[in-house]
Write a protein that holds these residues in place. Sequence first.
Motif, mmCIF file in Angstrom:
data_model
loop_
_atom_site.group_PDB
_atom_site.id
_atom_site.type_symbol
_atom_site.label_atom_id
_atom_site.label_comp_id
_atom_site.label_asym_id
_atom_site.label_seq_id
_atom_site.Cartn_x
_atom_site.Cartn_y
_atom_site.Cartn_z
ATOM 1 N N LEU A 56 0.795 -1.225 0.268
ATOM 2 C CA LEU A 56 -0.051 0.172 -0.023
ATOM 3 C C LEU A 56 0.644 1.175 -0.070
ATOM 4 O O LEU A 56 1.790 1.215 0.561
ATOM 5 N N ALA A 58 0.405 5.505 0.494
ATOM 6 C CA ALA A 58 -0.467 6.700 1.029
ATOM 7 C C ALA A 58 0.348 7.884 0.807
ATOM 8 O O ALA A 58 1.445 7.919 1.173
ATOM 9 N N MET A 68 -5.072 7.433 -0.430
ATOM 10 C CA MET A 68 -4.363 6.371 -0.818
ATOM 11 C C MET A 68 -4.014 6.379 -2.355
ATOM 12 O O MET A 68 -4.936 6.821 -3.191
ATOM 13 N N GLN A 71 -2.524 0.559 -4.336
ATOM 14 C CA GLN A 71 -2.998 -0.902 -3.552
ATOM 15 C C GLN A 71 -2.557 -1.815 -4.630
ATOM 16 O O GLN A 71 -3.044 -2.058 -5.728
ATOM 17 N N ALA A 75 -6.707 -4.156 -4.843
ATOM 18 C CA ALA A 75 -7.091 -3.487 -3.604
ATOM 19 C C ALA A 75 -7.541 -4.367 -2.432
ATOM 20 O O ALA A 75 -8.203 -5.298 -2.518
ATOM 21 N N GLU A 80 -10.505 3.520 1.353
ATOM 22 C CA GLU A 80 -8.981 3.971 1.299
ATOM 23 C C GLU A 80 -8.717 4.746 2.243
ATOM 24 O O GLU A 80 -7.517 4.865 2.712
#
Length: 686
Positions: A56, A58, A68, A71, A75, A80
Amino acid sequence: MSVASSAHEEVSASASIKSAMTGTESSHQRAGSAGSVISRTSGSQEAEPCHVEYILVAEFEVDQGPLMEHQYPTAISGDEHMLAELMLPDQAHLYEQDWTIFFLHRDAEQVEGKEADSTGQPPLIYVLNLVITKHDASVKRGAKVKAMAICTRHPFLHIYKPILLLALEEYFKYPTTETLEKLYNAVNEMDLSCMPKLSVLECQILAASDNKEMFIEKFEEMQRNASPIQRSPSSLSQLQNGDGGLMSNGEKNTKPAYIDLISGRKNIFINRDTHEFETRVVYNGIPIPVKIPVAILPETVGDFSLIQLITTFSTPHSQNPQPFTLHPHLTTNGPYTHPIIVLVNALLTQKRIVFLGKAKPSGEVVDHVLAACALASGGTLRDFTRHAFPYTDLSKVDDLLRVQGFIAGVKNPAFANHDDWWDVLCNIDTGRIKISPAIKQPSPSELVHANLSFSGITNPDTGDNAFMDDVLHCISSRFGENAVRARWRDWIVRFTRMAAAFEEVVYGASALWIGNEDAHVVKGHGYVWPDDATKMRDLLANAARIEGWRNTRSYYAYVQDLAKLYTAKPIKTLDLHHQLDRLRTLRLSHFASSEIFLALHAAMTSPEAINQVLCCIPEYQGGVFPIAVGLFHPYQKTRFATVEILERLRDHVAGRHFFNSMNRFQRLAFVRLKGERDACYEVPVW
């Protein structure tokens, strides 16, 4: 690489919040899946779960907050924003680098039986998160804040820290999915095929031992059976000395050679430690050495430090003790109970615990939460990490308060002002622990029932003060983290065995002792006291916290674990802990001690049975000493039986290290008695 169908990956936003945050059985019923299992296949081989399932990324946007970005490979959650908030903790911009850990929970209904852990519950997904702040005058507020996280089932997720550092630096330069794909492939190509698989008993022996060659034969066997390309860099002794690993003088080479990954040179020797399996991850052409713990005990997540946890809250208390608000479950030694004892009592009795560190990095708050879980577990109890939130924030307090008996790490000082949100507040900044004035008191019937069984007993003492003095002495004398963990493991085991005796006295039977004493060759079970008066005083002193523990998740989980262990253990006709404690602590008659030695001789007939005995005589408690005492028994039959017991230990893969720890006096007695025995049973030549 193959990825499971995305239809099974996607979940609703509301379900994802509960799945990631509550961690309770009730939340599992309404939570969405954290994602189906991603697997790797090679030709026709059976699919294997990946080391890392998701990656992930962010970023904190000044105008929009946490967002976010990516991913990968699919996902993990529909919400998110919730995940982005967890990945970008409060005040992350104040530190150039910060680490956090949080857990995600799968939906029990969507997890196949083979995916469940040893307890039948859906496995946790452990998330290791790195936040880096880079100052840049060309952007708003003069800095870029990005976070990258890896999601894995391995509790030893700290091994990925150096790889994650390199990957996030790379992502700052090239913020594309190709960068994430490169990281994903690198960590999942890590080879663990040569890592030995230890049984439960072998894990306990290894974890309790400081010997760096314990079970080294299992490492060597895995290396011999592996192809050359699979062999660990730390164990390629064949490169120099052939398959036998012998030096020119014929002695076994105990320092394996490996290839220097940079220059390709050979003959560089390192010290092998069997507590860790050494392998590597090749990322961006850089071989990164990785050490994976071999013996992983329950509730051990990451690279926390019990010494750090104990020191944080012990130092202010030793300098300026402050009284606690009295509570039967928590202040078991009165208002000046040691704060670490208050903390472990709160964990055992399933109180709501918050660790607050406003002025500390998030990683330090996380380490305290994970250390607290291990403190109460002692490698024996479980179900603490499943309800732990190493880092959370104010926006998720409603979900947090739905959990009974949580352990949470926070940075927002607002938690300190709401004493109805927690039962015990551990302020990392000040090193003080506070009991909430709003904490729920136990029912009067619970305490009255216990006290009626111990009427007439005076001056009860838990022994906690003396225990904490010993632990603090270990820390000040620099005995090390393993020594401190071993002492806490002993404390937890002692507590559970005393709880079993308490239930037998108060309720007539205990769910914590499984067995049929009528089938025992030597009678007796449970904790050993020198006399009944001491026993009753100890049980009365611990009555309140035992009663508090009896209605918790960890208690019921421990009952289940004991049932499984009883089924698996080979020796069922003897309570080994009880009998060896009698040898260690009591003055027995010649007949009574002989009975124990002969029973041990009859029971130790298999390698796993010997493992079971070794678990009861850890090296830090004197090791084989209580058994070696049998060499000086007045009965010849007992002495010869002890010789055979020690011979079996000498020939055992782990027992040989215990045998070698005998002092010279015991060794001389063993050699002399072995000669006498051989002479007595020598077949005459006609």
